[in-house]
Design an enzyme around this catalytic site. Structure first.
Site, PDB file in Angstrom:
ATOM      1  N   ARG A  86      60.561  27.288  52.093  1.00  0.00           N
ATOM      2  CA  ARG A  86      61.251  26.462  51.087  1.00  0.00           C
ATOM      3  C   ARG A  86      62.751  26.358  51.255  1.00  0.00           C
ATOM      4  NH1 ARG A  86      57.928  29.263  46.589  1.00  0.00           N
ATOM      5  NH2 ARG A  86      59.498  30.740  47.227  1.00  0.00           N
TER       6      ARG A  86
ATOM      7  N   ASP B 250      49.139  32.122  55.834  1.00  0.00           N
ATOM      8  CA  ASP B 250      49.525  33.240  54.971  1.00  0.00           C
ATOM      9  C   ASP B 250      48.651  34.435  55.313  1.00  0.00           C
ATOM     10  OD1 ASP B 250      51.346  33.884  52.603  1.00  0.00           O
ATOM     11  OD2 ASP B 250      49.434  34.732  51.981  1.00  0.00           O
TER      12      ASP B 250
ATOM     13  N   ARG C 121      59.353  34.334  58.153  1.00  0.00           N
ATOM     14  CA  ARG C 121      59.357  33.243  57.178  1.00  0.00           C
ATOM     15  C   ARG C 121      60.332  32.134  57.571  1.00  0.00           C
ATOM     16  NH1 ARG C 121      57.750  34.594  52.014  1.00  0.00           N
ATOM     17  NH2 ARG C 121      55.932  35.915  52.137  1.00  0.00           N
TER      18      ARG C 121
ATOM     19  N   TYR D   1      46.748  43.435  47.448  1.00  0.00           N
ATOM     20  CA  TYR D   1      46.530  42.198  46.672  1.00  0.00           C
ATOM     21  C   TYR D   1      45.110  42.144  46.097  1.00  0.00           C
ATOM     22  CZ  TYR D   1      50.962  40.312  48.325  1.00  0.00           C
ATOM     23  OH  TYR D   1      52.293  40.115  48.561  1.00  0.00           O
TER      24      TYR D   1
HETATM   25  O1  CP3 Z   1      57.044  33.396  58.906  1.00  0.00           O
HETATM   26  C1  CP3 Z   1      56.628  32.216  58.845  1.00  0.00           C
HETATM   27  O2  CP3 Z   1      57.375  31.218  58.866  1.00  0.00           O
HETATM   28  C2  CP3 Z   1      55.126  31.997  58.871  1.00  0.00           C
HETATM   29  C3  CP3 Z   1      54.485  31.840  57.629  1.00  0.00           C
HETATM   30  C4  CP3 Z   1      54.199  33.001  56.692  1.00  0.00           C
HETATM   31  C5  CP3 Z   1      53.977  32.791  55.312  1.00  0.00           C
HETATM   32  N1  CP3 Z   1      53.563  33.954  54.754  1.00  0.00           N
HETATM   33  C6  CP3 Z   1      54.123  31.497  54.662  1.00  0.00           C
HETATM   34  C7  CP3 Z   1      54.351  31.476  53.209  1.00  0.00           C
HETATM   35  C8  CP3 Z   1      53.994  34.357  56.940  1.00  0.00           C
HETATM   36  C9  CP3 Z   1      54.142  35.127  58.234  1.00  0.00           C
HETATM   37  C10 CP3 Z   1      53.585  34.946  55.709  1.00  0.00           C
HETATM   38  C11 CP3 Z   1      53.218  36.343  55.568  1.00  0.00           C
HETATM   39  C12 CP3 Z   1      53.104  36.945  54.253  1.00  0.00           C
HETATM   40  N2  CP3 Z   1      52.621  36.400  53.085  1.00  0.00           N
HETATM   41  C13 CP3 Z   1      53.419  38.294  53.980  1.00  0.00           C
HETATM   42  C14 CP3 Z   1      53.923  39.261  55.009  1.00  0.00           C
HETATM   43  C15 CP3 Z   1      55.370  39.052  55.257  1.00  0.00           C
HETATM   44  C16 CP3 Z   1      56.266  39.487  54.117  1.00  0.00           C
HETATM   45  O3  CP3 Z   1      56.979  38.646  53.597  1.00  0.00           O
HETATM   46  O4  CP3 Z   1      56.241  40.668  53.790  1.00  0.00           O
HETATM   47  C17 CP3 Z   1      53.158  38.536  52.632  1.00  0.00           C
HETATM   48  C18 CP3 Z   1      53.365  39.839  51.896  1.00  0.00           C
HETATM   49  C19 CP3 Z   1      52.647  37.336  52.073  1.00  0.00           C
HETATM   50  C20 CP3 Z   1      52.220  37.098  50.679  1.00  0.00           C
HETATM   51  C21 CP3 Z   1      52.994  35.973  50.099  1.00  0.00           C
HETATM   52  N3  CP3 Z   1      52.675  34.650  50.302  1.00  0.00           N
HETATM   53  C22 CP3 Z   1      54.198  36.003  49.349  1.00  0.00           C
HETATM   54  C23 CP3 Z   1      54.896  37.259  48.889  1.00  0.00           C
HETATM   55  C24 CP3 Z   1      54.584  34.667  49.118  1.00  0.00           C
HETATM   56  C25 CP3 Z   1      55.864  34.164  48.478  1.00  0.00           C
HETATM   57  C26 CP3 Z   1      55.748  33.745  47.062  1.00  0.00           C
HETATM   58  C27 CP3 Z   1      56.875  32.802  46.692  1.00  0.00           C
HETATM   59  O5  CP3 Z   1      56.555  31.716  46.200  1.00  0.00           O
HETATM   60  O6  CP3 Z   1      58.045  33.119  46.926  1.00  0.00           O
HETATM   61  C28 CP3 Z   1      53.615  33.853  49.701  1.00  0.00           C
HETATM   62  C29 CP3 Z   1      53.642  32.391  49.747  1.00  0.00           C
HETATM   63  C30 CP3 Z   1      54.144  31.828  51.029  1.00  0.00           C
HETATM   64  N4  CP3 Z   1      53.709  32.216  52.250  1.00  0.00           N
HETATM   65  C31 CP3 Z   1      55.107  30.792  51.163  1.00  0.00           C
HETATM   66  C32 CP3 Z   1      55.221  30.556  52.531  1.00  0.00           C
HETATM   67  C33 CP3 Z   1      56.061  29.507  53.201  1.00  0.00           C
HETATM   68  C34 CP3 Z   1      55.797  30.037  50.027  1.00  0.00           C
HETATM   69  C35 CP3 Z   1      54.760  29.076  49.542  1.00  0.00           C
HETATM   70  C36 CP3 Z   1      55.287  27.802  48.964  1.00  0.00           C
HETATM   71  O7  CP3 Z   1      55.551  26.860  49.726  1.00  0.00           O
HETATM   72  O8  CP3 Z   1      55.382  27.731  47.741  1.00  0.00           O
END
Ligand code: CP3
Length: 351
Positions: free
Chosen positions: A34, A79, A30, A154
C-alpha cells in the site's frame, strides 16, 4: 546469439551462496503493497485475494517494485495465509488488521482440514503467476511461505495477537495435538514451497515472524525439529533458503544449527554482534523500517553502518528488519536502493 547478451541479474543468488558479488544486493520485505500509489489504485478495484489469485494482475504487482525501485529480486505477491485458504480454511485479510480466521483451532477435529496441497487443484494461480514472472523478470524470483508457529498463531488466536497466550497455552497443555498441528503445517509448507520451486521460484524465504515470542528452550523443544525437517526437505531442491523472524535474536544459536542458507535479522541487533556470536550463515538485513520516515541523511548514515559491517564478508544481503509499512514514500526506497548499489559497488567501470 542475442539470448546470450541478455544480462540476467543473479547477484542475490550469489550472495545467498556466499559467492563473490559485484555489489551488495538489496530487496525489501513487503516491497509490493500500500505504500505504492499504483498498488493502491489496483486495490480500489480488487480485494487482496482477488489480486493474488489472478496471475496477470499478480505478476504485475510482483514486478512493479523491481521496475520502480531497481531492487535485485522480486518476491511473489501472496500472503502467508494463501496455502491455508487454498485448502479451504476460512481466512480473510482485513485491512489494517491482517489475517482473520472464522473458526480458530481448539480441538483434534479442527486439525482434520489441514492437509497437503495438491498444487494443480489448490494453487494453479500461484504456479501460473510464477511462470509469467520467470519470463518477464531479469532478477531472481523469491517464493515464500509462513512457518508452522507463525501460521499456528493465526489459526489458534483467530487473528493477530500481542502475547500469543492462547497459542502458547495450547502448546504447553496439548503437546500431542501441538505435534500433530506442527507436523501438518510443516508438510503443507513443504508442499507449497516445492510447488513454487517447481514452477520457477529461485530462492525461498520462510517467514516465522512471531516465533520470537518463545524462549530458546521452548523453541528447541517445540519448533526446531519441524524447522529442521522443512529445511532438510527444501535442501533437496537445491534452491537457497532464507529464514526470518522478528524479535528473535535470542534464537540465533538454534537457527545456526538448521540446514538453512541465509538468516534474516530484524533491527534489534547488529551484523557485527551476530558475527561475534559465531553465526556463520549468510545474513540478510537489517534497517529498522521506521527509519524510512527519517530525513534521508539519517537513513544513509544508518544504512552505511550496516553496509560497513556486512559488505566485506561473502554472504550479505541488504533488507529491512521487517516489512515496509504504508506511510513510507516510494522515492525514499528508490534513493536508498541507489545508495546501497553505488556505495558497495566494487568495480563501477567494468561491471
Ligand atoms: O513482501 C512482499 O512484497 C510480498 C508479499 C507479502 C504479503 N504478505 C502481502 C501482503 C508477504 C511476503 C507477506 C507475508 C506475511 N503476511 C507475513 C510475514 C512477514 C511479516 O510481515 O512478518 C505475515 C505475518 C503476514 C500476515 C499479514 N497479512 C499481515 C500482518 C498483513 C497486514 C495487515 C495490514 O492491513 O496492514 C497482511 C496483509 C497483506 N499481506 C498486505 C500485503 C500487501 C496488505 C493487504 C492490503 O492490500 O490491504
Amino acid at each position: 546469439m542475442d539470448l546470450l547478451k541478455v544480462k540476467k541479474n543473479d547477484v542475490l543468488l550469489k550472495a545467498c551462496l556466499k559467492e563473490p558479488v559485484p555489489y551488495v544486493p538489496v530487496w525489501y520485505m513487503r516491497q509490493a503493497g500500500r505504500y505504492q500509489p499504483e498498488y493502491r489504485a489496483i486495490r480500489q478495484k480488487y480485494s487482496f485475494f482477488e489480486i493474488s489469485h489472478n496471475p496477470e494482475i499478480c505478476a504485475e504487482v510482483t514486478k512493479l517494485p523491481v521496475t520502480q525501485l531497481g531492487v535485485d529480486a522480486a518476491i511473489l505477491f501472496a500472503d502467508i495465509m494463501t496455502p491455508l485458504k487454498s485448502i479451504g480454511i476460512n481466512v480473510d485479510i482485513v485491512e489494517g488488521i491482517g489475517p482473520v480466521i472464522e473458526n480458530p483451532i481448539r480441538s483434534e477435529k479442527d486439525l482434520e482440514g489441514i492437509r497437503l496441497l495438491n498444487p494443480g487443484n489448490d494453487i494453479p494461480f500461484v504456479q501460473e503467476t510464477i511462470k509469467i514472472l520467470r519470463d518477464k523478470l531479469d532478477v531472481p524470483l523469491i517464493g515464500f511461505a509462513g512457518a508452522p508457529f507463525t501460521l499456528a498463531s493465526y489459526l489458534i488466536e483467530g487473528g493477530p495477537s500481542k502475547g500469543y497466550h492462547i497459542t502458547k497455552g495450547f502448546m504447553y497443555s496439548k503437546p500431542h495435538l501441538w505435534q500433530n498441528l506442527m507436523a501438518r503445517l510443516s508438510d503443507l509448507t513443504i508442499s507449497y514451497l516445492e510447488a513454487q520451486i517447481e514452477a520457477g521460484a529461485q530462492i525461498v524465504q520462510v517467514f516465522d515472524s512471531w516465533v520470537g515470542a518463545l524462549n530458546s528452550e521452548d523453541y528447541h523443544q517445540y519448533i526446531a525439529p519441524f524447522m529442521h525437517y522443512i529445511f532438510s526437505e527444501l535442501k533437496k531442491t537445491g534452491v537457497p533458503t532464507i529464514y526470518f523472524a522478528s524479535g528473535a535474536t535470542h534464537l540465533l544459536k538454534e537457527w545456526n544449527e538448521l540446514p538453512v542458507d541465509v538468516i534474516s535479522l530484524d533491527w534489534r541487533t547488529t551484523i557485527e554482534e551476530v558475527r561475534n556470536q559465531h553465526i556463520d550463515k549468510a545474513l540478510q538485513g537489517n534497517l529498522d523500517p521506521s527509519l524510512l520516515l527519517a530525513p534521508f541523511d539519517l537513513i544513509k548514515k544508518r544504512t552505511k553502518a550496516i553496509l560497513d559491517q556486512g559488505k566485506d564478508k561473502p554472504g550479505f544481503i541488504f533488507n529491512l528488519g521487517h516489512g515496509i509499512f504504508p506511510s513510507v514514500k516510494v522515492d525514499t526506497l528508490k534513493k536508498l536502493t541507489d545508495y546501497i548499489h553505488q556505495y558497495t559497488r566494487k568495480d563501477p567501470v567494468n561491471d
